[in-house]
Scaffold this motif. Structure first.
Motif, short mmCIF file in Angstrom:
data_model
loop_
_atom_site.label_atom_id
_atom_site.label_comp_id
_atom_site.label_asym_id
_atom_site.label_seq_id
_atom_site.Cartn_x
_atom_site.Cartn_y
_atom_site.Cartn_z
N VAL A 183 -116.54 42.53 -10.42
CA VAL A 183 -115.22 42.11 -10.33
C VAL A 183 -114.66 42.25 -11.77
O VAL A 183 -113.41 42.15 -11.78
N ILE A 189 -109.03 40.28 -8.67
CA ILE A 189 -110.12 39.67 -7.90
C ILE A 189 -110.78 38.80 -8.61
O ILE A 189 -111.19 37.63 -8.14
N GLY A 193 -110.20 35.41 -6.69
CA GLY A 193 -111.50 35.20 -5.91
C GLY A 193 -111.89 33.90 -5.65
O GLY A 193 -111.86 33.31 -4.63
N LEU A 239 -110.25 39.68 0.14
CA LEU A 239 -111.37 39.75 -0.25
C LEU A 239 -112.42 40.61 0.61
O LEU A 239 -113.32 41.44 -0.02
N PHE A 242 -111.86 43.98 -0.53
CA PHE A 242 -112.43 44.63 -1.73
C PHE A 242 -114.08 44.73 -1.47
O PHE A 242 -114.54 45.64 -2.10
#
Length: 462
Positions: A183, A189, A193, A239, A242
């Motif tokens: 990350v 993120i 996150g 997410l 990602f």
């Protein structure tokens, strides 16, 4: 000779009225601890009938009726796969929408007898096996960053709350270890996150937990209806994208575990967000809060951590620190990260407690409130006292058979495809032990209380 058969005491009360009354006691007038303790004193046995939220008015199809089991002997039945059905019973008869997890039923909601449970559990264990290669190194790097931030904040402000740095530390190291994605190369993120995961978890579980806001607002707005998944869909998809684009763990041998490619990201995200990040975010603040508020305990742990183990911290080195490990176990006993366990009777069976046996009918829901179960006076001496050294030595090792916090005992069974025990059971205890050892090696003194750190005094050498 088996204990005598008795009818289960307690009552569910009148329809609607009984569950609503119990819900208000559970969340508002008493709180979970007092709720169960008062009923246990009233009925005398540690097994009785009651209601568990959520219930009326907007939870159609959710049955709040449960049989509470509050001693270690009765509680053990909840993990016997022959009698305990775990299908869609993670938080009682209430089941959050599968839309929260990409319309995929994740392992936590699968029963061991369902055909795909073994495959999904195998996938989780494979992910942890792959993660083990970088788990400790990534944790230590993230801890260095976290505590450097804490030191800077204390120096600049005089005190600091460590929750946000802790969650960012957890998110970074868990994402790298479990997902295989860095990350630090995706600043957005890294920042958003943990916030997304906190919101995602809350929206699924709010009807079942108290967050201590002003009543009756909590009852009206948090416990009276389900929250829709669309409120977090954008963050969840962010997410998931990602993980799908940056994660390397998704490339595990899906043929061996028989999981479809389109489902793997959702299983990964659940393991990361619900099991790992969520569990650690609940457990570690209490563990660290107790540590920083007790200078005597700090010194005892500091002596052991600096004397025992290798120069470099690892899972093997913390295994040479029995007091550090015992402190972690005692914290799990006192404040387990998942306080309430549920199981549905797979068939009619006879449940045994210490002084009586009870007939449980197929379909009835068992509810075990672990903070009270883990204070069973027939198992734990002086059960209401926190004793950091409780699990040290041979006697302490024997007590680990009764330390239930991960859908099974700490010893005596092994997480596998045929049970519901958390595959990361040992990762949790060893990781928490490693964090404690890291702190008392890094600092000669830490002061504060709760989530607040006021002073830190670094050691001359770690």
């Amino acid at each position: 000779m088996p204990p005598p058969l008795q009818p289960i005491p307690g009552s569910y009360g009148w329809p609607v009225v009984g569950p609503l009354r119990d819900r208000l006691d559970y969340f508002w007038f008493q709180g979970p601890d007092e709720f169960f303790m008062k009923r246990m004193k009233k009925y005398q046995p540690t097994v009785f009938r009651t209601n568990i939220p959520p219930c009326f008015p907007f939870f159609d199809g959710v049955n709040p009726n449960v049989v509470a089991v509050l001693d270690c002997k009765a509680f053990a039945h909840m993990f016997d796969v022959e009698v305990a059905d775990k299908k869609d019973i993670l938080v009682g008869d209430f089941v959050p929408s599968a839309a929260f997890t990409g319309n995929v039923r994740t392992c936590a909601y699968l029963d061991t007898f369902e055909p795909n449970h073994a495959q999904v559990k195998r996938f989780a264990m494979d992910i942890l096996k792959r993660s083990s290669k970088v788990w400790v190194s990534e944790l230590l790097v993230s801890l260095d960053e976290m505590w450097s931030t804490v030191e800077s904040n204390v120096s600049a402000k005089g005190s600091t709350n460590f929750l946000l740095p802790l969650q960012r530390c957890l998110f970074k190291f868990l994402t790298k270890s479990i997902v295989g994605a860095d990350v630090s190369k995706s600043p957005d993120i890294a920042k958003s996150g943990p916030i997304i995961l906190d919101a995602w978890l809350a929206l699924q579980l709010l009807p079942t937990v108290s967050i201590n806001v002003v009543q009756p607002l909590e009852e009206i707005f948090l416990h009276s209806f389900r929250y829709p998944s669309f409120l977090i869909r954008r963050g969840y998809n962010k997410l998931a994208d990602f993980i799908g684009s940056k994660g390397t763990r998704k490339q595990t041998n899906l043929t061996r575990v028989h999981i479809f490619h389109e489902e793997v990201v959702h299983h990964l995200l659940f393991i990361l967000g619900f099991n790992a990040f969520g569990g650690f975010s609940v457990f570690l603040p209490g563990l660290l809060g107790r540590l920083i508020s007790d200078q005597t305990l700090q010194e005892q742990l500091r002596v052991e951590a600096r004397k025992n183990g290798n120069v470099d911290l690892s899972f093997d080195s913390v295994k040479q620190m029995p007091l550090v490990q015992s402190f972690v176990y005692e914290t799990l006993r006192f404040k387990p990260p998942v306080p309430t366990q549920f199981a549905r009777a797979r068939k009619d069976f006879r449940l045994s407690s210490y002084d009586a046996s009870y007939d449980i009918k197929k379909g009835e829901v068992l509810c075990g409130y672990q903070p009270l179960v883990m204070r069973d006076p027939k198992v734990f001496d002086d059960p209401d006292s926190f004793k950091p050294d409780r699990f040290v030595g041979d006697k302490g090792a024997e007590l680990l058979k009764y330390l239930y916090w991960s859908n099974g005992p700490q010893v005596g069974s092994t997480p596998n495809e045929m049970n519901k025990q958390c595959p990361g059971r040992d990762y949790v205890t060893l990781t928490a032990s490693l964090i404690v050892a890291y702190l008392v090696r890094r600092y000669d003194s830490i002061t504060g209380d709760g989530l607040t750190i006021r002073t830190v005094q670094k050691a001359m050498t770690k």
